[in-house]
Design a protein around this motif. Structure first.
Motif, PDB file in Angstrom:
ATOM      1  N   MET A 200       6.923  -1.996  11.871  1.00  0.00           N
ATOM      2  CA  MET A 200       5.718  -1.179  11.923  1.00  0.00           C
ATOM      3  C   MET A 200       6.093   0.302  11.977  1.00  0.00           C
ATOM      4  O   MET A 200       7.271   0.650  12.128  1.00  0.00           O
ATOM      5  CB  MET A 200       4.860  -1.539  13.138  1.00  0.00           C
ATOM      6  N   VAL A 201       5.077   1.147  11.901  1.00  0.00           N
ATOM      7  CA  VAL A 201       5.254   2.585  12.092  1.00  0.00           C
ATOM      8  C   VAL A 201       4.070   3.076  12.909  1.00  0.00           C
ATOM      9  O   VAL A 201       2.936   2.605  12.737  1.00  0.00           O
ATOM     10  CB  VAL A 201       5.374   3.313  10.738  1.00  0.00           C
ATOM     11  N   ALA A 202       4.334   4.003  13.826  1.00  0.00           N
ATOM     12  CA  ALA A 202       3.300   4.443  14.754  1.00  0.00           C
ATOM     13  C   ALA A 202       2.231   5.283  14.069  1.00  0.00           C
ATOM     14  O   ALA A 202       2.496   6.018  13.118  1.00  0.00           O
ATOM     15  CB  ALA A 202       3.933   5.228  15.895  1.00  0.00           C
ATOM     16  N   ASP A 203       1.026   5.181  14.592  1.00  0.00           N
ATOM     17  CA  ASP A 203      -0.100   6.018  14.196  1.00  0.00           C
ATOM     18  C   ASP A 203      -0.386   7.032  15.310  1.00  0.00           C
ATOM     19  O   ASP A 203       0.069   6.845  16.447  1.00  0.00           O
ATOM     20  CB  ASP A 203      -1.345   5.151  13.957  1.00  0.00           C
ATOM     21  N   PRO A 204      -1.143   8.087  15.014  1.00  0.00           N
ATOM     22  CA  PRO A 204      -1.435   9.085  16.063  1.00  0.00           C
ATOM     23  C   PRO A 204      -2.077   8.495  17.311  1.00  0.00           C
ATOM     24  O   PRO A 204      -1.899   9.008  18.419  1.00  0.00           O
ATOM     25  CB  PRO A 204      -2.385  10.056  15.351  1.00  0.00           C
ATOM     26  N   GLY A 205      -2.813   7.386  17.162  1.00  0.00           N
ATOM     27  CA  GLY A 205      -3.463   6.760  18.309  1.00  0.00           C
ATOM     28  C   GLY A 205      -2.508   6.235  19.360  1.00  0.00           C
ATOM     29  O   GLY A 205      -2.928   5.886  20.471  1.00  0.00           O
ATOM     30  N   ALA A 206      -1.202   6.186  19.047  1.00  0.00           N
ATOM     31  CA  ALA A 206      -0.219   5.714  20.026  1.00  0.00           C
ATOM     32  C   ALA A 206      -0.148   6.611  21.253  1.00  0.00           C
ATOM     33  O   ALA A 206       0.411   6.221  22.280  1.00  0.00           O
ATOM     34  CB  ALA A 206       1.159   5.600  19.372  1.00  0.00           C
TER      35      ALA A 206
ATOM     36  N   LEU B 118      -2.667   1.998  17.263  1.00  0.00           N
ATOM     37  CA  LEU B 118      -1.335   2.368  17.742  1.00  0.00           C
ATOM     38  C   LEU B 118      -0.298   2.411  16.629  1.00  0.00           C
ATOM     39  O   LEU B 118       0.573   3.288  16.617  1.00  0.00           O
ATOM     40  CB  LEU B 118      -0.855   1.389  18.823  1.00  0.00           C
ATOM     41  N   ALA B 119      -0.339   1.452  15.711  1.00  0.00           N
ATOM     42  CA  ALA B 119       0.694   1.358  14.678  1.00  0.00           C
ATOM     43  C   ALA B 119       0.181   0.532  13.509  1.00  0.00           C
ATOM     44  O   ALA B 119      -0.800  -0.217  13.641  1.00  0.00           O
ATOM     45  CB  ALA B 119       1.969   0.725  15.255  1.00  0.00           C
ATOM     46  N   SER B 120       0.860   0.673  12.368  1.00  0.00           N
ATOM     47  CA  SER B 120       0.507  -0.061  11.143  1.00  0.00           C
ATOM     48  C   SER B 120       1.727  -0.813  10.633  1.00  0.00           C
ATOM     49  O   SER B 120       2.872  -0.364  10.798  1.00  0.00           O
ATOM     50  CB  SER B 120       0.021   0.910  10.060  1.00  0.00           C
ATOM     51  N   THR B 121       1.470  -1.942   9.996  1.00  0.00           N
ATOM     52  CA  THR B 121       2.565  -2.783   9.485  1.00  0.00           C
ATOM     53  C   THR B 121       3.126  -2.203   8.191  1.00  0.00           C
ATOM     54  O   THR B 121       2.385  -1.852   7.277  1.00  0.00           O
ATOM     55  CB  THR B 121       2.064  -4.216   9.247  1.00  0.00           C
TER      56      THR B 121
ATOM     57  N   ASN C 152       0.867  -1.180   0.000  1.00  0.00           N
ATOM     58  CA  ASN C 152       0.000   0.000   0.000  1.00  0.00           C
ATOM     59  C   ASN C 152       0.905   1.231   0.000  1.00  0.00           C
ATOM     60  O   ASN C 152       2.080   1.151   0.385  1.00  0.00           O
ATOM     61  CB  ASN C 152      -0.993   0.004   1.178  1.00  0.00           C
ATOM     62  N   PRO C 153       0.394   2.382  -0.438  1.00  0.00           N
ATOM     63  CA  PRO C 153       1.262   3.554  -0.613  1.00  0.00           C
ATOM     64  C   PRO C 153       1.996   3.988   0.648  1.00  0.00           C
ATOM     65  O   PRO C 153       3.185   4.324   0.595  1.00  0.00           O
ATOM     66  CB  PRO C 153       0.288   4.635  -1.101  1.00  0.00           C
ATOM     67  N   ARG C 154       1.298   3.995   1.790  1.00  0.00           N
ATOM     68  CA  ARG C 154       1.962   4.442   3.018  1.00  0.00           C
ATOM     69  C   ARG C 154       3.099   3.509   3.405  1.00  0.00           C
ATOM     70  O   ARG C 154       4.187   3.953   3.776  1.00  0.00           O
ATOM     71  CB  ARG C 154       0.942   4.524   4.170  1.00  0.00           C
ATOM     72  N   ALA C 155       2.856   2.196   3.329  1.00  0.00           N
ATOM     73  CA  ALA C 155       3.890   1.233   3.688  1.00  0.00           C
ATOM     74  C   ALA C 155       5.081   1.335   2.740  1.00  0.00           C
ATOM     75  O   ALA C 155       6.238   1.291   3.167  1.00  0.00           O
ATOM     76  CB  ALA C 155       3.322  -0.181   3.686  1.00  0.00           C
TER      77      ALA C 155
END
Length: 503
Positions: free
Chosen positions: A404-410, A479-482, A234-237
């Motif tokens: 992974m990389v953190a999301d704002p929900g972390a 919290l984070a996305s793969t 996916n683009p973000r990953a």
């Protein structure tokens, strides 16, 4: 307290979030991250330790991550925040136990054949010893680390001079969560004075022997693992992978280890000293637990602990960087022309000063990993300011691992996530209940080589929680996305004690 009663204390607020009221319902509740299936893995002792830790003096926040299980005073897989006190238990005896990932430029097919992987295992073991007490003198192609260089390692961490002397690429220090730690006054001189005191007072027995453990894995759950990188489509990953330096369908090497006997001696001495003080002062312990000793910030006891933690943390940092340099050498010996770049080095057993809700506090991560998302103030000026930094989460060889990389929900977890899968069976239970033949045949079926004649039962995949459910918890909680999955090609583990001499 039975496990089912303990789990009833958890109040669900979402599919993968919940809370446990603070003791006496005073103050913030304990934040819980995990699906219903994961919450069932939190046994009574884990919940008891969480409640004891949350009710301890000066503690303002406590988080239970999905890998949480019984630990040393506080659960492994927890985050403890205090603006006023420092707690050795929620750091543990393996100061700055960490993960690092080395990305190679080699396509996965380069290690498809088993004889090639076996040669790589042998080349790595000629440089990086495994097993308790083992150091560079026990391998043919390691580094010579004497006492003088060892002192610089403990005081300076991954400084330019230390890296150059050990043959570590200097630029790798920029890929570290913390390349070095300083003393309680913010000066390296504090560490030099503290280390001299410990040695001259006879409180650091066999200092040079401990220093020679640099560049080694040790035993227990520590490992080195060759991975096939699979970037999520996916683009973000894909963008994050490019920033991180990940290469799709190429080999990488994941390492898990800490400060070895060097950090263990410092941590154990601190526990003994603080426990003696508590006994002399007749000070009550949180929950009556001797492993939950603490010291008020600014006290001589806190200053000594912070200095000793920094010494151990600097050792752990250089230990990882040296292992990666030696692993790269091994790949270059077997596959000439190979190149490698450190993706990241990140800790999961450390206390760090951070800003929590506009207040400076010490964030203790015990089996928990920092997770700063894009735009976080602490990432300003780093290569990861616009993406968030890499998060390295080991699962098990069969299920794989992830970046992974953190999301704002972390923010809800004090910018932290779990450090891996977490144990679901204690070591004795795993040894008693798991079948050795099934474990070894599982590795063979998955085409994963190891340096073990028999893979240790207490480290078998079945001894750990369902990694996919752990990851599902992290992602559902926001919290984070793969970014990438890592598929094991071979594993290096303790070949002396757990493996009964196998090599």
């Amino acid at each position: 307290m039975p496990d089912e009663i303990s789990n009833a204390l958890i109040k669900a607020t979402g599919e993968a979030t919940g809370f446990i009221p603070a003791p006496g319902d005073k103050g913030k509740p304990i934040n819980v991250i995990g699906t219903a299936a994961i919450r069932e893995t939190f046994d009574a002792k884990c919940i008891e330790q969480a409640l004891n830790s949350r009710g301890a003096p000066g503690v303002t926040d406590l988080v239970l991550n999905p890998d949480a299980h019984c630990g040393y005073g506080a659960p492994v897989g927890c985050v403890l925040v205090s603006p006023t006190h420092i707690y050795p238990g929620p750091v543990g005896v393996d100061i700055k136990c960490s993960m690092s990932l080395l990305q190679l430029d080699l396509p996965v097919d380069q290690a498809r054949e088993r004889p090639v992987r076996r040669k790589l295992i042998d080349a790595i073991l000629e440089r990086t010893p495994t097993g308790p007490g083992k150091g560079q003198r026990s391998v043919k192609k390691g580094r010579n680390v004497n006492g003088d260089l060892g002192k610089r390692v403990a005081i300076e961490g991954a400084s330019k001079g230390v890296c150059q002397e050990l043959g570590i690429p200097v630029e790798w220090a920029t890929r570290c969560e913390d390349a070095f730690h300083v003393g309680h006054k913010g000066r390296p001189d504090d560490l030099a004075e503290r280390l001299d005191y410990l040695i001259n007072a006879g409180r650091f027995a066999k200092f040079e022997e401990k220093i020679r453990q640099l560049g080694s894995y040790g035993g227990g759950n520590h490992f080195g693992e060759c991975e096939a990188v699979q970037v999520v489509d996916n683009p973000r990953a894909r963008h994050a992978a490019e920033v991180f330096g990940l290469r799709d369908n190429c080999l990488a090497f994941l390492s898990h280890c800490g400060s070895r006997g060097f950090g263990y001696q410092l941590a154990s001495d601190q526990f003994r000293a603080l426990q003696a003080k508590f006994a002399a002062w007749n000070t009550p312990l949180p929950g009556g637990d001797r492993e939950l000793v603490y010291a008020p910030l600014g006290s001589p006891e806190a200053n000594d602990y912070l200095d000793d933690m920094a010494l151990g943390a600097n050792f752990a940092t250089v230990n990882h960087l040296l292992i990666n340099a030696l692993v790269l050498e091994a790949f270059q010996e077997v596959l000439p022309g190979a190149k490698g770049q450190l993706v990241y080095f990140i800790s999961h057993n450390i206390a760090r000063p951070e800003i929590v809700e506009n207040q400076r506090a010490w964030v203790h991560r015990k089996g928990a990993t920092r997770a700063f998302p894009a735009g976080h103030h602490a990432l300003k000026g780093t290569p990861f300011a616009q993406t968030g930094h890499p998060i390295l989460l080991p699962g098990n060889p069969k299920a794989g691992s992830v970046v992974m990389v953190a999301d704002p929900g972390a923010a809800m977890s004090c910018y932290s996530v779990n450090h891996g899968a977490g144990r679901r069976k204690g070591r004795k239970a795993a040894i008693r209940e798991l079948d050795q033949q099934c474990i070894d045949s599982e590795f063979d079926t998955c085409d994963i080589l190891t340096n073990c004649r028999q893979y240790p039962k207490d480290e078998a995949p079945a001894a750990y929680k369902d990694f996919d459910e752990v990851l599902r918890s992290v992602e559902l909680a926001g919290l984070a996305s793969t970014v990438a999955r890592l598929k094991a090609r071979f594993v290096i583990k303790d070949a002396d004690v757990s493996l009964k001499g196998a090599a």
